[in-house]
Write a protein that holds these residues in place. Structure first.
Motif, mmCIF file in Angstrom:
data_model
loop_
_atom_site.group_PDB
_atom_site.id
_atom_site.type_symbol
_atom_site.label_atom_id
_atom_site.label_comp_id
_atom_site.label_asym_id
_atom_site.label_seq_id
_atom_site.Cartn_x
_atom_site.Cartn_y
_atom_site.Cartn_z
ATOM 1 N N GLN A 114 40.859 100.622 -60.193
ATOM 2 C CA GLN A 114 39.606 100.368 -59.464
ATOM 3 C C GLN A 114 38.563 99.863 -60.447
ATOM 4 O OE1 GLN A 114 39.894 104.305 -57.268
ATOM 5 N NE2 GLN A 114 39.223 102.943 -55.619
ATOM 6 N N ARG A 115 38.737 98.605 -60.835
ATOM 7 C CA ARG A 115 37.888 98.019 -61.869
ATOM 8 C C ARG A 115 36.669 97.319 -61.301
ATOM 9 N NH1 ARG A 115 42.211 93.983 -64.510
ATOM 10 N NH2 ARG A 115 43.469 95.869 -64.481
ATOM 11 N N GLY A 116 36.507 97.335 -59.978
ATOM 12 C CA GLY A 116 35.326 96.746 -59.341
ATOM 13 C C GLY A 116 35.521 95.286 -58.999
ATOM 14 N N ILE A 117 34.905 94.876 -57.894
ATOM 15 C CA ILE A 117 34.952 93.463 -57.496
ATOM 16 C C ILE A 117 33.534 92.990 -57.218
ATOM 17 C CG2 ILE A 117 35.510 94.152 -55.087
ATOM 18 C CD1 ILE A 117 36.947 91.426 -54.849
ATOM 19 N N ILE A 118 33.209 91.791 -57.703
ATOM 20 C CA ILE A 118 31.910 91.218 -57.354
ATOM 21 C C ILE A 118 32.106 89.879 -56.651
ATOM 22 C CG2 ILE A 118 30.605 92.365 -59.195
ATOM 23 C CD1 ILE A 118 30.553 89.733 -60.720
ATOM 24 N N ASN A 119 31.294 89.662 -55.606
ATOM 25 C CA ASN A 119 31.243 88.364 -54.917
ATOM 26 C C ASN A 119 29.929 87.717 -55.327
ATOM 27 O OD1 ASN A 119 32.266 90.367 -52.253
ATOM 28 N ND2 ASN A 119 33.629 88.929 -53.249
ATOM 29 N N LEU A 120 29.997 86.599 -56.030
ATOM 30 C CA LEU A 120 28.778 85.975 -56.543
ATOM 31 C C LEU A 120 27.964 85.332 -55.428
ATOM 32 C CD1 LEU A 120 30.271 84.425 -59.776
ATOM 33 C CD2 LEU A 120 28.744 86.401 -59.606
ATOM 34 N N ILE A 121 26.648 85.362 -55.616
ATOM 35 C CA ILE A 121 25.698 84.807 -54.640
ATOM 36 C C ILE A 121 25.003 83.609 -55.305
ATOM 37 C CG2 ILE A 121 23.527 85.283 -53.442
ATOM 38 C CD1 ILE A 121 24.398 88.284 -53.483
ATOM 39 N N HIS A 122 24.939 82.488 -54.582
ATOM 40 C CA HIS A 122 24.351 81.275 -55.166
ATOM 41 C C HIS A 122 23.161 80.733 -54.388
ATOM 42 C CE1 HIS A 122 27.977 81.029 -57.693
ATOM 43 N NE2 HIS A 122 28.576 81.478 -56.617
ATOM 44 N N THR A 123 22.917 81.261 -53.186
ATOM 45 C CA THR A 123 21.780 80.780 -52.386
ATOM 46 C C THR A 123 21.093 81.978 -51.733
ATOM 47 O OG1 THR A 123 23.051 80.625 -50.337
ATOM 48 C CG2 THR A 123 23.056 78.663 -51.756
ATOM 49 N N ASP A 124 19.875 81.733 -51.226
ATOM 50 C CA ASP A 124 19.163 82.820 -50.542
ATOM 51 C C ASP A 124 19.903 83.235 -49.270
ATOM 52 O OD1 ASP A 124 17.347 82.732 -52.536
ATOM 53 O OD2 ASP A 124 15.862 81.555 -51.437
ATOM 54 N N ALA A 125 20.479 82.237 -48.581
ATOM 55 C CA ALA A 125 21.217 82.552 -47.349
ATOM 56 C C ALA A 125 22.422 83.432 -47.671
ATOM 57 C CB ALA A 125 21.670 81.262 -46.671
ATOM 58 N N GLY A 170 22.935 86.391 -58.093
ATOM 59 C CA GLY A 170 23.224 87.817 -57.952
ATOM 60 C C GLY A 170 24.650 87.990 -57.479
ATOM 61 N N ALA A 171 24.952 89.194 -56.991
ATOM 62 C CA ALA A 171 26.322 89.457 -56.522
ATOM 63 C C ALA A 171 26.340 90.689 -55.635
ATOM 64 C CB ALA A 171 27.256 89.679 -57.711
ATOM 65 N N LEU A 172 27.339 90.722 -54.762
ATOM 66 C CA LEU A 172 27.629 91.943 -54.001
ATOM 67 C C LEU A 172 28.800 92.618 -54.699
ATOM 68 C CD1 LEU A 172 27.133 93.683 -51.429
ATOM 69 C CD2 LEU A 172 28.914 92.339 -50.313
ATOM 70 N N MET A 173 28.645 93.898 -54.996
ATOM 71 C CA MET A 173 29.693 94.584 -55.762
ATOM 72 C C MET A 173 30.271 95.755 -54.973
ATOM 73 S SD MET A 173 29.578 96.123 -59.576
ATOM 74 C CE MET A 173 31.119 96.417 -60.411
ATOM 75 N N GLN A 174 31.576 95.901 -55.044
ATOM 76 C CA GLN A 174 32.224 97.134 -54.576
ATOM 77 C C GLN A 174 32.972 97.714 -55.772
ATOM 78 O OE1 GLN A 174 35.461 97.093 -51.668
ATOM 79 N NE2 GLN A 174 34.761 99.049 -50.836
ATOM 80 N N ARG A 175 32.446 98.801 -56.293
ATOM 81 C CA ARG A 175 33.048 99.372 -57.512
ATOM 82 C C ARG A 175 34.449 99.918 -57.259
ATOM 83 N NH1 ARG A 175 29.445 99.479 -61.721
ATOM 84 N NH2 ARG A 175 27.306 99.304 -61.028
ATOM 85 N N ARG A 176 34.745 100.334 -56.027
ATOM 86 C CA ARG A 176 36.058 100.923 -55.744
ATOM 87 C C ARG A 176 37.146 99.868 -55.565
ATOM 88 N NH1 ARG A 176 35.287 102.978 -50.741
ATOM 89 N NH2 ARG A 176 37.249 104.110 -50.753
ATOM 90 N N GLY A 177 36.749 98.593 -55.459
ATOM 91 C CA GLY A 177 37.753 97.528 -55.367
ATOM 92 C C GLY A 177 38.437 97.348 -56.709
ATOM 93 N N GLY A 178 39.472 96.534 -56.754
ATOM 94 C CA GLY A 178 40.147 96.313 -58.033
ATOM 95 C C GLY A 178 41.474 95.620 -57.866
ATOM 96 N N THR A 179 42.440 96.044 -58.664
ATOM 97 C CA THR A 179 43.768 95.416 -58.633
ATOM 98 C C THR A 179 44.854 96.514 -58.650
ATOM 99 O OG1 THR A 179 43.863 95.313 -61.042
ATOM 100 C CG2 THR A 179 43.008 93.360 -59.910
ATOM 101 N N VAL A 180 46.031 96.116 -58.190
ATOM 102 C CA VAL A 180 47.208 97.011 -58.228
ATOM 103 C C VAL A 180 48.386 96.144 -58.618
ATOM 104 C CG1 VAL A 180 48.678 98.589 -56.918
ATOM 105 C CG2 VAL A 180 46.279 98.346 -56.291
ATOM 106 N N PHE A 275 33.918 83.420 -56.758
ATOM 107 C CA PHE A 275 32.888 82.383 -56.813
ATOM 108 C C PHE A 275 32.374 82.218 -55.389
ATOM 109 C CE2 PHE A 275 32.452 77.533 -57.771
ATOM 110 C CZ PHE A 275 31.155 77.704 -58.188
ATOM 111 N N GLY A 276 31.056 82.132 -55.209
ATOM 112 C CA GLY A 276 30.530 82.009 -53.853
ATOM 113 C C GLY A 276 30.307 80.573 -53.421
#
Ligand SMILES: Cc1cc2nc3c(=O)[nH]c(=O)nc-3n(C[C@H](O)[C@H](O)[C@H](O)COP(=O)(O)OP(=O)(O)OC[C@H]3O[C@@H](n4cnc5c(N)ncnc54)[C@H](O)[C@@H]3O)c2cc1C
Length: 416
Positions: A114-125, A170-180, A275-276
């Motif tokens: 559970q290394r965390g996942i971030i979705n990058l944000i590039h616009t206000d929308a 910015g980014a939306l992060m879910q720390r519990r996401g990750g890889t298996v 990448f968003g």
């Protein structure tokens, strides 16, 4: 045999002579109570939970190739539960909770990280959309954080923040996401199912279904006819072909998705990043390779390989986000066949044929669903009733106009 640290030490001291094959190689029986078609992640987890949680006996998994040779061993290993819609979020959160206890449950090291996942944000929308999604996740107990540009910069200073076209905001992060580790998931479920008496039958392709008076009686296979009281189909990219044996035409198209691994690098990315502004996502394997992917190839195919234009497109996405990888060499690419549904969400449901059940339409997000998909499919097959988190995944949503279109793309499977 139970795996443990003590067992490893004991085997090391005695010449590693005690390890046994992880599953048997049984001869197919003339009849089973339950047949699962497809020895991928979903088929194996279904058999495992049928045996373990629902107390069902006489179960077989029929796999046309070898266990784990399909998408379960071809994906980019990302798990998460960062969904927006009510039809999806409880199901994927259930799955993430199962991942969190999976290794102890099936006594196998699947390298859940559970290394965390971030979705990058590039616009206000995009920030508005990410805030909405984050709130939905928090309401469902999945956890979410909105990161500022500076917080992202602290994590990954080498990203191209000031790209004129795609500035990172910015980014939306879910720390519990990750890889298996994907193939270990197949092996762990296979071992757990075998230990509970499930027959895992490889090199056994289902070539037909015997249906009498609207009821399934069994399946024709390359190893002969096998009778069954109930049959569950979990064949991912081959869904349309297998369900055609029952005369069903599905709201699913098959498309190729490619994945990529670079040469090994020093530690660079400690989580998962998407990448968003284009379709590109990346993580770094424990061996150091960047594991990344992007869009599907965009045409219908049953070939487990893709084409060069998409490789170029994915590389462009990677370069726009992190120019530092420009001189990294690509080590391997491969493809898998995706069962793309019309609204981008899966189906776990009964069919009009009594005793025949279907699980599919996972698009390119079915790996993270593996535990919950197996649990919910086993629940449906054992009790003839949908699990509470999978009630929305029914065929009739297409008839009733109750689509679960997470991306808001409309009825175009190649865009989901
Ligand atoms: C490149 C790539 C990247 C991906 N990345 C991610 C990711 O990061 N995160 C995520 O959540 N998801 C991801 N996915 C999607 C995920 O891998 C799939 O949705 C999921 O694995 C599908 O379920 P499965 O494991 O049961 O499929 P599979 O492993 O494909 O299992 C289906 C099995 O059915 C067998 N079969 C087919 N026809 C028959 C027949 N007639 N008789 C008997 N057996 C048959 C096949 O041989 C196969 O083994 C990715 C997929 C690909 C290809």
């Amino acid at each position: 045999m139970r795996y443990s640290g003590f067992r490893v030490i004991a085997e090391a001291l005695t010449g590693h002579k005690g390890w046994k094959p992880v599953w048997r190689d049984p001869t197919p029986q003339p009849e089973y109570d339950y047949i699962i078609i497809g020895g991928g992640g979903h088929g194996l987890s279904t058999a495992y939970y049928l045996a373990k949680e629902f107390g069902q006996a006489r179960i077989a998994v029929l796999e046309k190739g070898y266990l784990g040779g399909g998408n379960v061993g071809r994906n980019t290993t990302i798990i998460r539960s960062n969904y927006l819609l009510d039809g999806n979020e409880p199901f994927y959160e259930f799955s993430l909770k199962l991942w969190e206890g999976l290794e102890q449950d099936f006594n196998y090291n699947a390298m859940v990280s559970q290394r965390g996942i971030i979705n990058l944000i590039h616009t206000d929308a995009q920030r508005d959309a990410a805030t909405r999604r984050g709130n939905a996740m928090i309401l469902h107990g999945a956890g979410a954080e909105l990161l500022s540009r500076e917080q992202v910069r602290q994590m990954y200073p080498w990203l191209n923040f000031d790209n004129a076209r795609f500035p990172i905001k910015g980014a939306l992060m879910q720390r519990r996401g990750g890889t298996v580790r994907h193939d270990a998931v197949a092996w762990g479920y296979a071992r757990g199912a075998d230990m509970r008496g499930v027959d895992l039958i490889q090199n056994c392709e289902v070539t037909g279904m015997r249906i009498e008076n609207g009821r399934i009686k069994g399946v024709e296979t390359t190893r002969g006819y096998i009778g069954a009281k109930k049959v569950g189909v979990a064949v991912a990219g081959s869904s349309s072909r297998v369900m055609a044996h029952a005369g069903m035409r599905l709201p699913i198209e098959s498309h190729v998705l490619q994945a990529f691994v670079s040469e090994g690098l020093k530690p660079l990315i400690d989580g998962v990043m998407t990448f968003g502004a284009g379709h590109f996502y990346v993580s770094q394997s424990d061996k150091g390779g960047l594991v990344f992917g992007g869009d599907i190839d965009g045409y219908n195919s049953y070939a487990q390989r893709g084409n060069l234009p998409v490789i170029e497109d994915v590389a462009e996405g990677g370069m726009a986000l992190m120019p530092a990888i420009g001189r990294v060499r690509l080590l391997r690419t491969w493809g898998g066949i995706m069962d793309m549904s019309m609204d981008g969400s899966p189906i776990i449901d009964k069919t009009p044929v009594e005793g025949l059940y279907f699980n599919g339409g996972w698009c390119y997000g079915g790996f993270k669903a593996t535990p919950a998909s197996g649990w919910c499919f086993a629940h449906l097959m054992a009790k003839d009733e949908s699990h509470i988190t999978a009630k929305a995944y029914r065929f009739d949503r297409f008839l009733r106009g109750l689509m679960i279109d997470e991306k808001g793309q409309g009825a175009q499977p190649n865009l989901h």
